[in-house]
Motif scaffolding. Sequence first.
Motif, PDB file in Angstrom:
ATOM      1  N   ILE A  19       0.839  -1.204   0.000  1.00 34.61           N
ATOM      2  CA  ILE A  19       0.000   0.000   0.000  1.00 34.61           C
ATOM      3  C   ILE A  19       0.871   1.249   0.000  1.00 34.61           C
ATOM      4  N   LEU A  20       1.903   1.259   0.841  1.00 33.54           N
ATOM      5  CA  LEU A  20       2.773   2.436   0.904  1.00 33.54           C
ATOM      6  C   LEU A  20       3.526   2.612  -0.405  1.00 33.54           C
ATOM      7  N   ALA A  21       4.003   1.524  -0.970  1.00 38.51           N
ATOM      8  CA  ALA A  21       4.726   1.597  -2.244  1.00 38.51           C
ATOM      9  C   ALA A  21       3.853   2.216  -3.336  1.00 38.51           C
ATOM     10  N   LYS A  22       2.615   1.758  -3.430  1.00 38.01           N
ATOM     11  CA  LYS A  22       1.698   2.302  -4.451  1.00 38.01           C
ATOM     12  C   LYS A  22       1.431   3.785  -4.213  1.00 38.01           C
ATOM     13  N   SER A  23       1.255   4.177  -2.951  1.00 35.10           N
ATOM     14  CA  SER A  23       0.963   5.589  -2.658  1.00 35.10           C
ATOM     15  C   SER A  23       2.178   6.481  -2.898  1.00 35.10           C
ATOM     16  N   THR A  40      18.907   0.939  -0.535  1.00 38.98           N
ATOM     17  CA  THR A  40      18.823   2.043  -1.494  1.00 38.98           C
ATOM     18  C   THR A  40      18.708   3.352  -0.726  1.00 38.98           C
ATOM     19  N   THR A  41      19.132   4.417  -1.367  1.00 38.83           N
ATOM     20  CA  THR A  41      19.036   5.726  -0.730  1.00 38.83           C
ATOM     21  C   THR A  41      17.635   6.290  -0.918  1.00 38.83           C
ATOM     22  N   VAL A  42      17.303   7.244  -0.075  1.00 37.15           N
ATOM     23  CA  VAL A  42      15.979   7.860  -0.122  1.00 37.15           C
ATOM     24  C   VAL A  42      16.164   9.340  -0.446  1.00 37.15           C
ATOM     25  N   SER A  43      15.511   9.776  -1.513  1.00 36.42           N
ATOM     26  CA  SER A  43      15.578  11.196  -1.861  1.00 36.42           C
ATOM     27  C   SER A  43      14.739  12.004  -0.870  1.00 36.42           C
ATOM     28  N   ILE A  44      14.977  13.286  -0.839  1.00 35.09           N
ATOM     29  CA  ILE A  44      14.194  14.173   0.028  1.00 35.09           C
ATOM     30  C   ILE A  44      12.721  14.102  -0.354  1.00 35.09           C
ATOM     31  N   ASP A  45      12.440  14.032  -1.648  1.00 28.88           N
ATOM     32  CA  ASP A  45      11.060  13.951  -2.127  1.00 28.88           C
ATOM     33  C   ASP A  45      10.357  12.697  -1.596  1.00 28.88           C
ATOM     34  N   ILE A  46      11.017  11.551  -1.701  1.00 29.21           N
ATOM     35  CA  ILE A  46      10.423  10.300  -1.215  1.00 29.21           C
ATOM     36  C   ILE A  46      10.298  10.332   0.306  1.00 29.21           C
ATOM     37  N   ALA A  47      11.305  10.859   0.997  1.00 31.00           N
ATOM     38  CA  ALA A  47      11.237  10.962   2.463  1.00 31.00           C
ATOM     39  C   ALA A  47      10.033  11.802   2.877  1.00 31.00           C
ATOM     40  N   ASN A  48       9.827  12.927   2.196  1.00 30.27           N
ATOM     41  CA  ASN A  48       8.666  13.779   2.495  1.00 30.27           C
ATOM     42  C   ASN A  48       7.355  13.053   2.243  1.00 30.27           C
ATOM     43  N   LYS A  49       7.295  12.288   1.171  1.00 31.44           N
ATOM     44  CA  LYS A  49       6.078  11.526   0.868  1.00 31.44           C
ATOM     45  C   LYS A  49       5.816  10.468   1.932  1.00 31.44           C
ATOM     46  N   ILE A  50       6.877   9.791   2.394  1.00 30.75           N
ATOM     47  CA  ILE A  50       6.721   8.784   3.437  1.00 30.75           C
ATOM     48  C   ILE A  50       6.198   9.434   4.711  1.00 30.75           C
ATOM     49  N   VAL A  51       6.781  10.562   5.078  1.00 28.21           N
ATOM     50  CA  VAL A  51       6.346  11.289   6.278  1.00 28.21           C
ATOM     51  C   VAL A  51       4.870  11.657   6.168  1.00 28.21           C
ATOM     52  N   THR A  52       4.474  12.164   5.013  1.00 24.72           N
ATOM     53  CA  THR A  52       3.083  12.567   4.799  1.00 24.72           C
ATOM     54  C   THR A  52       2.146  11.370   4.815  1.00 24.72           C
ATOM     55  N   ARG A  53       2.496  10.317   4.052  1.00 19.89           N
ATOM     56  CA  ARG A  53       1.624   9.133   3.952  1.00 19.89           C
ATOM     57  C   ARG A  53       1.434   8.445   5.303  1.00 19.89           C
TER      58      ARG A  53
END
Length: 76
Positions: A19-23, A40-53
Amino acid sequence: MNLMLLKSERIKRGITQEILAKSLGFKDKSSYCLIEKGKTTVSIDIANKIVTRLGLSKEVAYKIFFDPEVQETSTK
């Protein structure tokens, strides 16, 4: 990155890797799984999305993504 905390916060909220991967816009869960395994490394964009989701507080997000303690991963 505190991988154990990331995983526990996801599980605590009842969100599967799939679910998180799809979102996050990943095709399947394997790409997200690499993040939780520290392969794998996490970009700032993906980190922000994870925090939000996951609806993480600033404090928890800091502990996950900027934790000064280095954690061992399964990579050798």
